[in-house]
Motif scaffolding. Sequence first.
Motif, PDB file in Angstrom:
ATOM      1  N   TYR A 227       0.833  -1.194   0.000  1.00 57.54           N
ATOM      2  CA  TYR A 227       0.000   0.000   0.000  1.00 57.54           C
ATOM      3  C   TYR A 227       0.873   1.251   0.000  1.00 57.54           C
ATOM      4  O   TYR A 227       2.080   1.206   0.280  1.00 57.54           O
ATOM      5  CB  TYR A 227      -0.924   0.024   1.226  1.00 57.54           C
ATOM      6  CG  TYR A 227      -1.981  -1.037   1.218  1.00 57.54           C
ATOM      7  CD1 TYR A 227      -3.194  -0.840   0.566  1.00 57.54           C
ATOM      8  CD2 TYR A 227      -1.779  -2.250   1.866  1.00 57.54           C
ATOM      9  CE1 TYR A 227      -4.182  -1.812   0.563  1.00 57.54           C
ATOM     10  CE2 TYR A 227      -2.754  -3.231   1.864  1.00 57.54           C
ATOM     11  CZ  TYR A 227      -3.949  -3.011   1.211  1.00 57.54           C
ATOM     12  OH  TYR A 227      -4.906  -3.984   1.207  1.00 57.54           O
ATOM     13  N   MET A 231      -1.167   5.882   3.573  1.00 53.85           N
ATOM     14  CA  MET A 231      -2.503   5.386   3.853  1.00 53.85           C
ATOM     15  C   MET A 231      -2.870   5.734   5.295  1.00 53.85           C
ATOM     16  O   MET A 231      -2.054   5.559   6.207  1.00 53.85           O
ATOM     17  CB  MET A 231      -2.577   3.873   3.640  1.00 53.85           C
ATOM     18  CG  MET A 231      -3.977   3.304   3.796  1.00 53.85           C
ATOM     19  SD  MET A 231      -4.152   1.603   3.201  1.00 53.85           S
ATOM     20  CE  MET A 231      -3.180   0.705   4.400  1.00 53.85           C
ATOM     21  N   LEU A 235      -7.146   2.927   8.475  1.00 55.13           N
ATOM     22  CA  LEU A 235      -7.192   1.845   7.508  1.00 55.13           C
ATOM     23  C   LEU A 235      -6.102   0.809   7.798  1.00 55.13           C
ATOM     24  O   LEU A 235      -6.325  -0.396   7.638  1.00 55.13           O
ATOM     25  CB  LEU A 235      -7.022   2.392   6.088  1.00 55.13           C
ATOM     26  CG  LEU A 235      -8.024   3.452   5.627  1.00 55.13           C
ATOM     27  CD1 LEU A 235      -7.813   3.776   4.148  1.00 55.13           C
ATOM     28  CD2 LEU A 235      -9.451   2.994   5.875  1.00 55.13           C
ATOM     29  N   ALA A 238      -7.220  -1.309  10.885  1.00 53.95           N
ATOM     30  CA  ALA A 238      -8.644  -1.673  10.893  1.00 53.95           C
ATOM     31  C   ALA A 238      -8.879  -3.028  11.555  1.00 53.95           C
ATOM     32  O   ALA A 238      -9.760  -3.169  12.421  1.00 53.95           O
ATOM     33  CB  ALA A 238      -9.182  -1.681   9.466  1.00 53.95           C
ATOM     34  N   TRP A 252     -15.530  -2.137  10.050  1.00 49.51           N
ATOM     35  CA  TRP A 252     -14.343  -2.836   9.539  1.00 49.51           C
ATOM     36  C   TRP A 252     -14.483  -3.150   8.051  1.00 49.51           C
ATOM     37  O   TRP A 252     -13.537  -2.987   7.275  1.00 49.51           O
ATOM     38  CB  TRP A 252     -14.128  -4.117  10.334  1.00 49.51           C
ATOM     39  CG  TRP A 252     -13.046  -5.000   9.804  1.00 49.51           C
ATOM     40  CD1 TRP A 252     -11.705  -4.837   9.964  1.00 49.51           C
ATOM     41  CD2 TRP A 252     -13.225  -6.195   9.029  1.00 49.51           C
ATOM     42  NE1 TRP A 252     -11.022  -5.858   9.342  1.00 49.51           N
ATOM     43  CE2 TRP A 252     -11.934  -6.702   8.754  1.00 49.51           C
ATOM     44  CE3 TRP A 252     -14.336  -6.875   8.555  1.00 49.51           C
ATOM     45  CZ2 TRP A 252     -11.732  -7.862   8.024  1.00 49.51           C
ATOM     46  CZ3 TRP A 252     -14.137  -8.033   7.829  1.00 49.51           C
ATOM     47  CH2 TRP A 252     -12.847  -8.514   7.565  1.00 49.51           C
ATOM     48  N   LEU A 255     -13.799  -0.020   6.089  1.00 49.64           N
ATOM     49  CA  LEU A 255     -12.391   0.348   6.103  1.00 49.64           C
ATOM     50  C   LEU A 255     -11.568  -0.564   5.197  1.00 49.64           C
ATOM     51  O   LEU A 255     -10.649  -0.103   4.500  1.00 49.64           O
ATOM     52  CB  LEU A 255     -11.852   0.298   7.536  1.00 49.64           C
ATOM     53  CG  LEU A 255     -12.440   1.321   8.514  1.00 49.64           C
ATOM     54  CD1 LEU A 255     -11.876   1.111   9.913  1.00 49.64           C
ATOM     55  CD2 LEU A 255     -12.166   2.741   8.039  1.00 49.64           C
ATOM     56  N   ILE A 256     -11.875  -1.845   5.195  1.00 45.25           N
ATOM     57  CA  ILE A 256     -11.159  -2.775   4.317  1.00 45.25           C
ATOM     58  C   ILE A 256     -11.404  -2.412   2.857  1.00 45.25           C
ATOM     59  O   ILE A 256     -10.488  -2.433   2.022  1.00 45.25           O
ATOM     60  CB  ILE A 256     -11.588  -4.222   4.599  1.00 45.25           C
ATOM     61  CG1 ILE A 256     -11.092  -4.668   5.975  1.00 45.25           C
ATOM     62  CG2 ILE A 256     -11.057  -5.167   3.531  1.00 45.25           C
ATOM     63  CD1 ILE A 256      -9.597  -4.742   6.113  1.00 45.25           C
ATOM     64  N   ALA A 258     -12.085   0.555   1.745  1.00 46.28           N
ATOM     65  CA  ALA A 258     -11.419   1.827   1.464  1.00 46.28           C
ATOM     66  C   ALA A 258      -9.926   1.650   1.211  1.00 46.28           C
ATOM     67  O   ALA A 258      -9.288   2.526   0.621  1.00 46.28           O
ATOM     68  CB  ALA A 258     -11.641   2.792   2.628  1.00 46.28           C
ATOM     69  N   ARG A 259      -9.345   0.541   1.643  1.00 43.25           N
ATOM     70  CA  ARG A 259      -7.918   0.298   1.404  1.00 43.25           C
ATOM     71  C   ARG A 259      -7.592   0.176  -0.085  1.00 43.25           C
ATOM     72  O   ARG A 259      -6.473   0.444  -0.497  1.00 43.25           O
ATOM     73  CB  ARG A 259      -7.487  -0.991   2.102  1.00 43.25           C
ATOM     74  CG  ARG A 259      -7.302  -0.899   3.596  1.00 43.25           C
ATOM     75  CD  ARG A 259      -6.861  -2.249   4.131  1.00 43.25           C
ATOM     76  NE  ARG A 259      -6.618  -2.241   5.564  1.00 43.25           N
ATOM     77  CZ  ARG A 259      -6.282  -3.318   6.254  1.00 43.25           C
ATOM     78  NH1 ARG A 259      -6.146  -4.484   5.632  1.00 43.25           N
ATOM     79  NH2 ARG A 259      -6.070  -3.238   7.560  1.00 43.25           N
ATOM     80  N   TYR A 262      -5.671   2.798  -1.975  1.00 37.55           N
ATOM     81  CA  TYR A 262      -4.277   3.062  -1.599  1.00 37.55           C
ATOM     82  C   TYR A 262      -3.357   1.893  -1.954  1.00 37.55           C
ATOM     83  O   TYR A 262      -2.180   1.933  -1.616  1.00 37.55           O
ATOM     84  CB  TYR A 262      -4.189   3.331  -0.095  1.00 37.55           C
ATOM     85  CG  TYR A 262      -4.945   4.557   0.346  1.00 37.55           C
ATOM     86  CD1 TYR A 262      -4.313   5.797   0.428  1.00 37.55           C
ATOM     87  CD2 TYR A 262      -6.290   4.485   0.685  1.00 37.55           C
ATOM     88  CE1 TYR A 262      -5.009   6.931   0.833  1.00 37.55           C
ATOM     89  CE2 TYR A 262      -6.994   5.606   1.090  1.00 37.55           C
ATOM     90  CZ  TYR A 262      -6.348   6.830   1.165  1.00 37.55           C
ATOM     91  OH  TYR A 262      -7.038   7.941   1.560  1.00 37.55           O
TER      92      TYR A 262
END
Length: 440
Positions: A227, A231, A235, A238, A252, A255-256, A258-259, A262
Amino acid sequence: MERERRLALFTEFVLDASVRPLHSLLAELAEVSMGIDATPIRTFSRGRATNGPELATDPDGGWYVRDGDHRDPDAPVSDSMRPPPPPAKKGKARTPKRKKKTSLKKKYLYGYDAHLIVTRDTEHDTVLLDDGTPNPDVLPALVLGVALDKPGQRPAYNGMKILNRLQERGYKPGYLAGDRAYNNSEPTEWQIPVRAMGYKPVYDYRGDQLGKQGGTEGAILVEGRWYCPSMPKPLINATIDLYTERIDRETWVRLIAARRSYRLMPKQNADADGYQRMMCPAEAGKAQCLIKPHTLGRGIRLPLIDPKPSPAGPVKVCRQNAVTVSPEAGAKQWQVLEYGGPEWQKVYFRLRNSVEGYNGYAKNPLAEGIEAAGSRRIRGIAAQTILLAFQLAHANRRKIKKWLETLALGGERPRRRTHHRRKTKERKVWTPTGHLAPAS
């Protein structure tokens, strides 16, 4: 080594013959995904104390301990398996404490670890058709390889020994999932050879391995994937926050997801030596970065990366369009799927549950009963391996026979009625806590 090779050839012949009815179907698959696990089996020999004057009549076996890595804590550790000593602390030397003995009551059984590799279809979501009969495109889970060793000893060595034989038999490598005993091995013994063979590893991690795991060329490794170094911390942490109950599962999941904005993207496939060119997310069109003005103005749907200023200037992954990632970088934790994502959950859960399910299927006391020693009243790892191979071959044939009898082919009714599944344990029993929603 020659005797070990001949034993592997024999077990390979026995198991290969048991899946012969499905050879053509296995050959048609684009890839064969597998799960690997070690399950304890008893030996007919009676175990003795490992540090006493008496020895067991089957010295090839060992005590299986339910806790930890299942290795007998009283057994002597060879230099190759001994962990490195902790760094010396400054100050007055302390008297070493006496080693605490483990009573036999805490030990589970005396025998072997049977390392099994089970194949499972990870592509099809539906196992049963609308009429309740099995889908003929979804093959049953079958054992393709086995190796025996003392409990908790050399998981990577035994796993690679089976995988090498499977590659020689022509099975096309796909996803490969195992428990933490395998992916906690040395990278040169398991992770790097597995990737060199073409397998796509899918791992789970201990609690102390979550979050940021390493870095290379400025990029950071977070739970198996590369990543952007900028980041956001929510994140990165998370899954740690999920385990410590600082966030709920719905948060969670967001957030996963949203990774992905990045994540470094591959610019080209890995070469023969495992080196791969990776682009930063801004260059790949997944984000906007202030360091690279030509990536700005792409709309509010893409996140804006604002790296922290540093006296040394931007890191290499931020200065260049792409960086080269070596196979050794983050090799211990790297995996092919995004940890915790929908695809990871589907593949990892299915492969791990298939191995555990097959263990229970073959341990049925009314069938093969591989955990019991009564049907293998013989001593020695070679003899135990041969008899276990025949038991697993019989379990394969039994599973294939039942599967064929429940298929409705050509519009005809199946010869055998499909069994209604009994109420089983929830999937999260065999998988990391928190990744599955609670049953409604």
